[in-house]
Design a protein around this motif. Structure first.
Motif, PDB file in Angstrom:
ATOM      1  N   VAL A   4     -12.200  -0.426  -9.937  1.00 39.50           N
ATOM      2  CA  VAL A   4     -10.832  -0.480  -9.432  1.00 39.50           C
ATOM      3  C   VAL A   4     -10.993  -0.596  -7.857  1.00 39.50           C
ATOM      4  O   VAL A   4     -10.007  -1.473  -7.286  1.00 39.50           O
ATOM      5  CB  VAL A   4     -10.079   0.839  -9.649  1.00 39.50           C
ATOM      6  N   GLU A   5     -11.733   0.337  -7.377  1.00 37.47           N
ATOM      7  CA  GLU A   5     -12.071   0.143  -5.663  1.00 37.47           C
ATOM      8  C   GLU A   5     -12.480  -1.337  -5.299  1.00 37.47           C
ATOM      9  O   GLU A   5     -11.923  -1.597  -4.337  1.00 37.47           O
ATOM     10  CB  GLU A   5     -12.923   1.156  -5.068  1.00 37.47           C
ATOM     11  N   ALA A   6     -13.235  -1.902  -6.073  1.00 38.08           N
ATOM     12  CA  ALA A   6     -13.777  -3.045  -5.905  1.00 38.08           C
ATOM     13  C   ALA A   6     -12.964  -4.116  -5.979  1.00 38.08           C
ATOM     14  O   ALA A   6     -13.075  -5.144  -5.247  1.00 38.08           O
ATOM     15  CB  ALA A   6     -15.103  -3.396  -6.768  1.00 38.08           C
ATOM     16  N   GLY A   7     -11.831  -4.058  -6.743  1.00 37.70           N
ATOM     17  CA  GLY A   7     -10.831  -5.003  -7.033  1.00 37.70           C
ATOM     18  C   GLY A   7      -9.731  -5.028  -6.111  1.00 37.70           C
ATOM     19  O   GLY A   7      -8.838  -5.849  -5.922  1.00 37.70           O
ATOM     20  N   ARG A   8      -9.649  -3.840  -5.250  1.00 40.17           N
ATOM     21  CA  ARG A   8      -8.420  -3.512  -4.508  1.00 40.17           C
ATOM     22  C   ARG A   8      -8.540  -4.464  -3.213  1.00 40.17           C
ATOM     23  O   ARG A   8      -9.488  -4.892  -2.680  1.00 40.17           O
ATOM     24  CB  ARG A   8      -8.640  -2.014  -3.745  1.00 40.17           C
ATOM     25  N   GLY A   9      -7.141  -4.861  -2.800  1.00 40.14           N
ATOM     26  CA  GLY A   9      -7.062  -5.493  -1.681  1.00 40.14           C
ATOM     27  C   GLY A   9      -7.385  -4.975  -0.281  1.00 40.14           C
ATOM     28  O   GLY A   9      -7.907  -3.922  -0.420  1.00 40.14           O
ATOM     29  N   GLU A  10      -6.965  -5.552   0.920  1.00 37.16           N
ATOM     30  CA  GLU A  10      -7.334  -5.086   2.187  1.00 37.16           C
ATOM     31  C   GLU A  10      -6.232  -4.193   2.737  1.00 37.16           C
ATOM     32  O   GLU A  10      -5.108  -4.307   2.368  1.00 37.16           O
ATOM     33  CB  GLU A  10      -7.820  -6.150   3.217  1.00 37.16           C
ATOM     34  N   ALA A  11      -6.465  -3.230   3.915  1.00 35.85           N
ATOM     35  CA  ALA A  11      -5.445  -2.572   4.329  1.00 35.85           C
ATOM     36  C   ALA A  11      -4.540  -3.288   5.147  1.00 35.85           C
ATOM     37  O   ALA A  11      -3.221  -2.714   5.462  1.00 35.85           O
ATOM     38  CB  ALA A  11      -6.357  -1.469   5.147  1.00 35.85           C
ATOM     39  N   THR A  12      -4.890  -4.485   5.823  1.00 32.99           N
ATOM     40  CA  THR A  12      -3.999  -5.121   6.711  1.00 32.99           C
ATOM     41  C   THR A  12      -4.147  -6.783   6.305  1.00 32.99           C
ATOM     42  O   THR A  12      -5.015  -7.409   5.675  1.00 32.99           O
ATOM     43  CB  THR A  12      -4.241  -5.109   8.018  1.00 32.99           C
ATOM     44  N   PRO A  13      -2.911  -7.482   6.477  1.00 34.51           N
ATOM     45  CA  PRO A  13      -2.951  -9.037   6.535  1.00 34.51           C
ATOM     46  C   PRO A  13      -4.280  -9.612   7.096  1.00 34.51           C
ATOM     47  O   PRO A  13      -5.022 -10.545   6.424  1.00 34.51           O
ATOM     48  CB  PRO A  13      -1.771  -9.511   6.910  1.00 34.51           C
ATOM     49  N   VAL A  14      -4.632  -9.295   8.350  1.00 34.24           N
ATOM     50  CA  VAL A  14      -5.777  -9.670   8.999  1.00 34.24           C
ATOM     51  C   VAL A  14      -7.028  -9.454   8.202  1.00 34.24           C
ATOM     52  O   VAL A  14      -7.895 -10.509   8.048  1.00 34.24           O
ATOM     53  CB  VAL A  14      -5.698  -9.379  10.367  1.00 34.24           C
ATOM     54  N   ALA A  15      -7.299  -8.565   7.681  1.00 35.48           N
ATOM     55  CA  ALA A  15      -8.483  -7.841   6.825  1.00 35.48           C
ATOM     56  C   ALA A  15      -8.380  -8.537   5.761  1.00 35.48           C
ATOM     57  O   ALA A  15      -9.720  -9.162   5.502  1.00 35.48           O
ATOM     58  CB  ALA A  15      -8.285  -6.465   6.810  1.00 35.48           C
ATOM     59  N   ALA A  16      -7.347  -9.042   5.025  1.00 41.37           N
ATOM     60  CA  ALA A  16      -7.426  -9.687   3.765  1.00 41.37           C
ATOM     61  C   ALA A  16      -7.961 -11.175   4.170  1.00 41.37           C
ATOM     62  O   ALA A  16      -8.698 -11.787   3.159  1.00 41.37           O
ATOM     63  CB  ALA A  16      -6.175  -9.558   3.149  1.00 41.37           C
ATOM     64  N   ALA A  17      -7.311 -11.687   5.320  1.00 45.15           N
ATOM     65  CA  ALA A  17      -7.806 -13.192   5.502  1.00 45.15           C
ATOM     66  C   ALA A  17      -9.142 -12.965   5.885  1.00 45.15           C
ATOM     67  O   ALA A  17      -9.927 -14.187   5.490  1.00 45.15           O
ATOM     68  CB  ALA A  17      -6.991 -13.585   6.574  1.00 45.15           C
TER      69      ALA A  17
END
Length: 138
Positions: A4-17
């Motif tokens: 689950v942790e490995a598939g989790r998205g990022e904390a912010t939009p910048v971190a996701a991009a």
């Protein structure tokens, strides 16, 4: 729990991009990209990432991708960055390693915060110039 942790998205939009760029151009497995993209556009975004990887691989050169000057655009999860490709080349005559910096171009990442057990910020769309002819020669 670790899955689950490995598939989790990022904390912010910048971190996701930024995680998306790293997963597409520095990772060797598809899982890294998979965890960065929105569920509702997963297959399309994975196909786009695969195409970009194949275009870079077809050049036969070693590239590093760098995103700088991150900015939030009109709130709500859209961010932009200046993205450039850096080529690592070896001078055949001297054996020196050369780093050739390409021109930076704006990429816009549309992200959203997904809910659920593997929620977090994920990339849903990218507005970017084509790799071939802009960042790399194909």
């Amino acid at each position: 729990m670790k899955t689950v942790e490995a598939g989790r998205g990022e904390a912010t939009p910048v971190a996701a991009a930024d995680a998306y760029l790293l997963a597409v151009f520095a990772s060797t497995d598809g899982f890294g990209v998979d965890r960065c993209v929105c569920d509702d556009r997963r297959s399309e975004l994975l196909a786009d990432a695969d195409l970009m990887r194949r275009q870079v691989a077809a050049t036969g050169r070693d590239f590093k991708v760098q995103g700088t000057d991150w900015k939030a655009i009109a709130g709500g999860g859209t961010v932009s960055a200046q993205v450039k490709f850096i080529v690592t080349d070896v001078d055949a005559a001297t054996g020196r390693v050369l780093f050739v910096h390409g021109t930076a171009h704006e990429w816009v990442f549309h992200t959203k915060r997904e809910r659920g057990i593997d929620g977090g910020w994920k990339v849903c769309r990218i507005d970017a110039p084509p790799l071939c002819g802009t960042h790399i020669r194909c």
